[in-house]
Write a protein that holds these residues in place. Structure first.
Motif, PDB file in Angstrom:
ATOM      1  N   LYS A 117     -12.907 -45.722   2.368  1.00 45.78           N
ATOM      2  CA  LYS A 117     -13.127 -45.480   3.814  1.00 45.78           C
ATOM      3  C   LYS A 117     -13.855 -44.128   3.863  1.00 45.78           C
ATOM      4  O   LYS A 117     -13.787 -42.984   4.358  1.00 45.78           O
ATOM      5  N   ASP A 118     -15.140 -44.315   3.223  1.00 48.93           N
ATOM      6  CA  ASP A 118     -16.124 -43.188   3.091  1.00 48.93           C
ATOM      7  C   ASP A 118     -17.557 -43.627   3.695  1.00 48.93           C
ATOM      8  O   ASP A 118     -18.550 -43.063   2.865  1.00 48.93           O
ATOM      9  N   LYS A 119     -17.782 -44.225   4.690  1.00 57.48           N
ATOM     10  CA  LYS A 119     -18.825 -44.898   5.071  1.00 57.48           C
ATOM     11  C   LYS A 119     -19.901 -43.598   5.772  1.00 57.48           C
ATOM     12  O   LYS A 119     -20.969 -44.012   5.797  1.00 57.48           O
ATOM     13  N   ASN A 120     -19.252 -42.717   6.466  1.00 58.56           N
ATOM     14  CA  ASN A 120     -19.597 -41.800   7.384  1.00 58.56           C
ATOM     15  C   ASN A 120     -19.536 -40.388   6.493  1.00 58.56           C
ATOM     16  O   ASN A 120     -18.817 -40.239   5.635  1.00 58.56           O
ATOM     17  N   SER A 121     -20.689 -39.581   6.872  1.00 61.26           N
ATOM     18  CA  SER A 121     -20.578 -38.107   6.226  1.00 61.26           C
ATOM     19  C   SER A 121     -19.235 -37.451   6.804  1.00 61.26           C
ATOM     20  O   SER A 121     -19.126 -37.466   8.195  1.00 61.26           O
ATOM     21  N   VAL A 122     -18.873 -36.344   6.205  1.00 62.24           N
ATOM     22  CA  VAL A 122     -17.917 -35.576   6.915  1.00 62.24           C
ATOM     23  C   VAL A 122     -18.313 -34.291   7.071  1.00 62.24           C
ATOM     24  O   VAL A 122     -17.482 -33.750   8.246  1.00 62.24           O
ATOM     25  N   VAL A 123     -19.077 -33.726   6.698  1.00 57.40           N
ATOM     26  CA  VAL A 123     -19.887 -32.346   7.206  1.00 57.40           C
ATOM     27  C   VAL A 123     -21.131 -32.493   7.155  1.00 57.40           C
ATOM     28  O   VAL A 123     -21.964 -33.155   6.333  1.00 57.40           O
ATOM     29  N   SER A 124     -21.781 -31.504   8.018  1.00 54.90           N
ATOM     30  CA  SER A 124     -23.351 -31.518   8.201  1.00 54.90           C
ATOM     31  C   SER A 124     -23.612 -30.033   8.332  1.00 54.90           C
ATOM     32  O   SER A 124     -23.157 -29.234   9.123  1.00 54.90           O
ATOM     33  N   PHE A 125     -24.746 -29.699   7.560  1.00 60.14           N
ATOM     34  CA  PHE A 125     -25.106 -28.366   7.596  1.00 60.14           C
ATOM     35  C   PHE A 125     -26.664 -28.286   8.443  1.00 60.14           C
ATOM     36  O   PHE A 125     -27.416 -29.180   7.951  1.00 60.14           O
ATOM     37  N   THR A 126     -26.602 -27.522   9.435  1.00 58.93           N
ATOM     38  CA  THR A 126     -27.996 -27.439  10.307  1.00 58.93           C
ATOM     39  C   THR A 126     -29.024 -26.476   9.411  1.00 58.93           C
ATOM     40  O   THR A 126     -28.719 -25.535   8.833  1.00 58.93           O
ATOM     41  N   LEU A 127     -30.338 -27.072   9.515  1.00 56.62           N
ATOM     42  CA  LEU A 127     -31.443 -26.350   8.833  1.00 56.62           C
ATOM     43  C   LEU A 127     -32.713 -26.035  10.101  1.00 56.62           C
ATOM     44  O   LEU A 127     -32.479 -26.861  11.108  1.00 56.62           O
ATOM     45  N   THR A 128     -33.585 -25.436   9.724  1.00 57.63           N
ATOM     46  CA  THR A 128     -34.532 -25.202  10.571  1.00 57.63           C
ATOM     47  C   THR A 128     -35.807 -26.274  10.213  1.00 57.63           C
ATOM     48  O   THR A 128     -36.578 -26.472  11.060  1.00 57.63           O
ATOM     49  N   ASP A 129     -35.839 -26.750   8.984  1.00 56.13           N
ATOM     50  CA  ASP A 129     -36.721 -27.775   8.793  1.00 56.13           C
ATOM     51  C   ASP A 129     -36.124 -28.612   7.363  1.00 56.13           C
ATOM     52  O   ASP A 129     -35.003 -28.381   6.991  1.00 56.13           O
ATOM     53  N   GLU A 130     -36.876 -29.517   7.188  1.00 58.49           N
ATOM     54  CA  GLU A 130     -36.194 -30.490   5.901  1.00 58.49           C
ATOM     55  C   GLU A 130     -36.046 -29.675   4.614  1.00 58.49           C
ATOM     56  O   GLU A 130     -36.977 -28.874   4.327  1.00 58.49           O
ATOM     57  N   PRO A 131     -35.129 -30.065   3.861  1.00 55.31           N
ATOM     58  CA  PRO A 131     -34.740 -29.242   2.616  1.00 55.31           C
ATOM     59  C   PRO A 131     -35.940 -29.681   1.504  1.00 55.31           C
ATOM     60  O   PRO A 131     -36.536 -30.721   1.455  1.00 55.31           O
ATOM     61  N   GLN A 132     -36.320 -28.499   0.773  1.00 50.92           N
ATOM     62  CA  GLN A 132     -37.170 -28.746  -0.348  1.00 50.92           C
ATOM     63  C   GLN A 132     -36.635 -28.307  -1.687  1.00 50.92           C
ATOM     64  O   GLN A 132     -37.088 -28.664  -2.596  1.00 50.92           O
ATOM     65  N   LEU A 181     -28.184 -19.880   3.831  1.00 53.08           N
ATOM     66  CA  LEU A 181     -26.891 -19.573   2.819  1.00 53.08           C
ATOM     67  C   LEU A 181     -25.685 -20.155   3.657  1.00 53.08           C
ATOM     68  O   LEU A 181     -25.644 -19.793   4.793  1.00 53.08           O
ATOM     69  N   PHE A 182     -24.922 -21.152   2.918  1.00 55.70           N
ATOM     70  CA  PHE A 182     -23.797 -21.603   3.473  1.00 55.70           C
ATOM     71  C   PHE A 182     -22.656 -21.444   2.550  1.00 55.70           C
ATOM     72  O   PHE A 182     -22.901 -21.234   1.339  1.00 55.70           O
ATOM     73  N   GLU A 183     -21.525 -21.364   3.248  1.00 60.62           N
ATOM     74  CA  GLU A 183     -20.452 -21.192   2.512  1.00 60.62           C
ATOM     75  C   GLU A 183     -19.153 -21.749   3.282  1.00 60.62           C
ATOM     76  O   GLU A 183     -18.902 -21.295   4.315  1.00 60.62           O
ATOM     77  N   HIS A 184     -18.480 -22.824   2.581  1.00 62.76           N
ATOM     78  CA  HIS A 184     -17.742 -23.713   3.202  1.00 62.76           C
ATOM     79  C   HIS A 184     -16.710 -24.196   2.378  1.00 62.76           C
ATOM     80  O   HIS A 184     -16.971 -24.542   0.923  1.00 62.76           O
ATOM     81  N   PHE A 185     -15.270 -24.509   2.756  1.00 64.03           N
ATOM     82  CA  PHE A 185     -14.340 -24.921   2.138  1.00 64.03           C
ATOM     83  C   PHE A 185     -14.213 -26.362   2.331  1.00 64.03           C
ATOM     84  O   PHE A 185     -13.896 -26.815   3.615  1.00 64.03           O
ATOM     85  N   LEU A 186     -14.460 -27.358   1.289  1.00 68.11           N
ATOM     86  CA  LEU A 186     -14.589 -28.779   1.664  1.00 68.11           C
ATOM     87  C   LEU A 186     -13.347 -29.241   1.535  1.00 68.11           C
ATOM     88  O   LEU A 186     -12.532 -29.613   0.441  1.00 68.11           O
ATOM     89  N   ASN A 187     -12.708 -29.658   2.708  1.00 66.74           N
ATOM     90  CA  ASN A 187     -11.330 -30.148   2.711  1.00 66.74           C
ATOM     91  C   ASN A 187     -11.219 -31.118   3.940  1.00 66.74           C
ATOM     92  O   ASN A 187     -10.833 -30.671   5.068  1.00 66.74           O
ATOM     93  N   LYS A 203     -18.202 -30.606  13.847  1.00 64.59           N
ATOM     94  CA  LYS A 203     -19.459 -29.952  14.576  1.00 64.59           C
ATOM     95  C   LYS A 203     -20.069 -29.510  13.213  1.00 64.59           C
ATOM     96  O   LYS A 203     -19.847 -29.386  12.166  1.00 64.59           O
ATOM     97  N   PRO A 204     -21.468 -29.754  13.369  1.00 65.90           N
ATOM     98  CA  PRO A 204     -22.430 -29.269  12.542  1.00 65.90           C
ATOM     99  C   PRO A 204     -22.238 -27.787  12.230  1.00 65.90           C
ATOM    100  O   PRO A 204     -22.100 -27.018  12.974  1.00 65.90           O
ATOM    101  N   LEU A 205     -22.239 -27.370  10.907  1.00 65.54           N
ATOM    102  CA  LEU A 205     -22.102 -25.858  10.427  1.00 65.54           C
ATOM    103  C   LEU A 205     -23.551 -25.251  10.606  1.00 65.54           C
ATOM    104  O   LEU A 205     -24.456 -25.913   9.845  1.00 65.54           O
ATOM    105  N   SER A 206     -23.620 -24.147  10.991  1.00 60.14           N
ATOM    106  CA  SER A 206     -24.817 -23.334  11.031  1.00 60.14           C
ATOM    107  C   SER A 206     -24.857 -22.339   9.605  1.00 60.14           C
ATOM    108  O   SER A 206     -23.735 -22.259   9.295  1.00 60.14           O
ATOM    109  N   PRO A 207     -25.926 -21.824   9.375  1.00 59.28           N
ATOM    110  CA  PRO A 207     -25.952 -21.168   8.164  1.00 59.28           C
ATOM    111  C   PRO A 207     -25.259 -19.685   8.277  1.00 59.28           C
ATOM    112  O   PRO A 207     -25.211 -19.083   9.364  1.00 59.28           O
TER     113      PRO A 207
END
Length: 650
Positions: free
Chosen positions: A240-255, A282-288, A293-297
């Motif tokens: 049961k892992d069809k959708n993402s569990v966490v999202s990190f918001t950015l100002t533009d696409e990652p390079q 920079l992000f710091e998060h406990f994956l559990n 909600k999307p997480l801001s940096p």
């Protein structure tokens, strides 16, 4: 570990663990390795096909001891250093080959050919075995054996191009991204999981944890083109892992992405993301589990420099988290001369701006850079007798007037570029020039054109592009070196958008470049993108040509009608009264009574003709009567009398 930044960004990566070196592939296909401690250029490698097959991705090998020299013959210090640093670099090319470069040798270690028929988009090393994985536009994944240099296994992974790869820390799972994200079991080469959620091409894949997938603790990140969210996926044992569990918001696409993995639930994942707009988040998060909600940096960082009185942002190329968890290794500025800096960061401040004097830093680093190009020392008394070499000065013959001015003025040992241009104009306008002078003039034009393109001197370029002789343009373009062809096309396209009169002259240069350097231009892989603007500009102007010709025809017809009407009014206003009348002298016997008769000025042509016929009949009748009278007089014996006798009789 660093992830690839997509096709738009230049491939670059810090060496693992120590971040001592920065590998950066420029647009010209050269690999440059910079030392982050001394901030100097350590090595430079130019592939043989760097112009036709540019580098598309770069990845450092795992840190392990190099087995090139036997252990008993190696020093202890060398063995310790080789165990702590990475030696090999894997470079993917647009031609479908993979180059293995050795930093210890300073040269190419081996070349892996025959695995792909399209450009290589991603290369990943196995953490333990001497195995390399590559994904290409041909929708296949190739497994390379580095000991033999041959393909061990190859399989079709998707319906579209494979844009990114990533291997799990234990070396058992492989992530591939095409239309969908797939997780492969490397033992069986079968799909373990499928993940869908991105609508555009996925450019970034990276594992976030070191836990096995059976424990429901395996997480990985993914980023896509034109997507301002980094998605975190959880690999669950129940599927049961069809959708993402966490999202990190950015100002533009990652390079560029670098992260420090989490080994347990109590340890947070630290993430550094460089976006396309040049900012670092920079992000710091406990994956559990799942987070709605999307997480801001936690902290955003940007570098700026002063240009005049206002600050100007400086784009970041790459960033890496140091092992002490307190510092960041940054690379910013231009890709040909990047600035490397190790700086501490504080997550308590949400936004940080680093003000740096980039120009002063570049001037210091250029002096200490290792360069293989040596500039010869030229004395003032030396003379160069062979013209045509870029950077050398050809002897120019001065006219007598200029020679006198030069003697009277200050004594100068060098001829300025302005004087050389004037001499070229004089020689071009002179008569009776031989073949030697024409070749010298063409060589001077080619040298000046290269110098003008390199220095972007508008005065030199304006003088050269004002030439109208097709033979001179053709010979000048034919003598240009291949690296100067693309800058010349860019300059011509820029000038083509200007004044229409300038476009008439630029078209001749375009024709000469496209005919003389066709073979070189056809070998460029990105020729369509470089010449696309020129083609669109010409196409748009050609489309308007028919409309403009129709408008020209209508305006011409209108102007001719206006001109004819004006001329008609001018003709109607002419004064018909005579300014001077001349009358010829005539005898009284000649039709004096017929002069000035109103009947003669009649406009009725029919009446005139009738009157002429009547008068003709009268004359004929009168002549007939006179003839009869003469005949009668002759019959009676009368003869003509003299005028004297006639007068006497009277």
């Amino acid at each position: 570990m660093a992830a690839d930044g997509g096709r738009a960004a230049l491939p670059c990566a810090f060496s693992p663990k120590s971040q001592q070196f920065l590998a950066l592939c420029a647009q010209d296909g050269r690999l440059r390795i910079w030392n982050t401690e001394s901030k100097t250029l350590q090595q430079e490698y130019v592939p043989s096909a760097h112009l036709s097959a540019a580098c598309t991705c770069v990845t450092w090998g795992p840190c392990r001891a190099v087995q090139e020299v036997p252990q008993r013959k190696r020093r202890k210090c060398d063995a310790a250093s080789s165990a702590e640093q990475s030696d090999l670099l894997a470079l993917g090319t647009a031609a479908g080959s993979v180059l293995i470069y050795s930093t210890l040798k300073g040269d190419l270690h081996c070349t892996l050919d025959g695995g792909h028929s399209g450009p290589v988009n991603s290369v990943q090393w196995h953490p333990e075995d001497s195995v390399l994985y590559s994904g290409s536009d041909d929708t296949h994944i190739a497994e390379w054996d580095l000991k033999t240099g041959k393909v061990r296994c190859k399989w079709k992974a998707d319906r579209s191009a494979i844009s990114s790869l990533c291997i799990s820390p234990d070396g058992k799972m492989l992530l591939s991204a095409g239309m969908t994200i797939k997780m492969w079991d490397l033992d069986t080469k079968e799909v373990y999981r499928k993940f869908t959620g991105h609508s555009t091409m996925v450019t970034t894949l990276c594992f976030a944890t070191t836990r096995p997938p059976d424990s429901n603790g395996m997480y990985f990140l993914s980023g896509a083109v034109h997507d301002r969210l980094l998605s975190v996926w959880q690999v669950r044992s129940d599927g049961k892992d069809k959708n993402s569990v966490v999202s990190f918001t950015l100002t533009d696409e990652p390079q560029h992405i670098d992260l420090q993995t989490s080994n347990s639930k109590d340890e947070a994942v630290r993430l550094a993301v460089v976006c396309k707009d040049g900012q670092l988040h920079l992000f710091e998060h406990f994956l559990n589990g799942q987070c709605k909600k999307p997480l801001s940096p936690a902290c955003s960082l940007q570098v700026s420099t002063m240009k005049g009185e206002s600050p100007v942002p400086v784009p970041l190329l790459a960033a890496s988290l140091c092992a002490d968890r307190q510092n960041l290794m940054l690379a910013y500025g231009h890709h040909l001369q990047p600035v490397m800096e190790k700086t501490p960061f504080n997550t308590s401040e949400r936004h940080t701006c680093l003000n740096r004097d980039v120009h002063a830093t570049l001037s210091l680093s250029v002096d200490t850079t290792v360069s293989k190009v040596k500039t010869p020392v030229v004395h003032q008394q030396s003379r160069v007798l062979i013209p045509g070499v870029p950077g050398h000065k050809a002897p120019i013959k001065l006219t007598p007037n200029e020679g006198e001015k030069r003697k009277k003025g200050a004594s100068t040992t060098e001829v300025s570029i302005e004087e050389r241009l004037e001499q070229i104009e004089l020689s071009a306008g002179g008569k009776g020039a031989g073949k030697g002078s024409s070749s010298l003039q063409t060589d001077s034009f080619a040298v000046l054109l290269v110098q003008g393109l390199e220095s972007k001197d508008e005065k030199i370029l304006n003088k050269i592009f004002q030439t109208k002789k097709e033979t001179l343009i053709k010979n000048t373009v034919s003598r240009l070196p291949p690296p100067a062809v693309l800058p010349l096309l860019e300059e011509l396209s820029r000038r083509l958008q200007g004044h229409p009169y300038a476009a008439l002259l630029i078209v001749h240069w375009f024709k000469a470049v496209l005919t003389q350097h066709t073979s070189y231009l056809s070998s460029l892989p990105d020729l369509v993108s470089q010449l696309g603007s020129i083609y669109q500009m010409i196409e748009s102007r050609v489309k308007l040509y028919h409309q403009i010709t129709r408008l020209h025809g209508k305006l011409y017809l209108l102007m001719t009608q206006v001109a004819t009407s004006n001329s008609a009014t001018k003709v109607g206003e002419i004064d018909h009264t005579a300014k001077l009348v001349y009358e010829e002298e005539s005898s009284e016997d000649e039709d004096s009574g017929d002069e000035g008769r109103p009947e003669d000025d009649s406009d009725n042509w029919e009446e005139d003709e009738e009157s002429m016929e009547v008068t003709g009949d009268k004359k004929n009748h009168k002549e007939g009567e006179d003839q009869d009278m003469n005949d009668e007089s002759k019959a009676n014996g009368d003869s003509d009398l003299d005028p004297e006798n006639e007068s006497e009789e009277e």
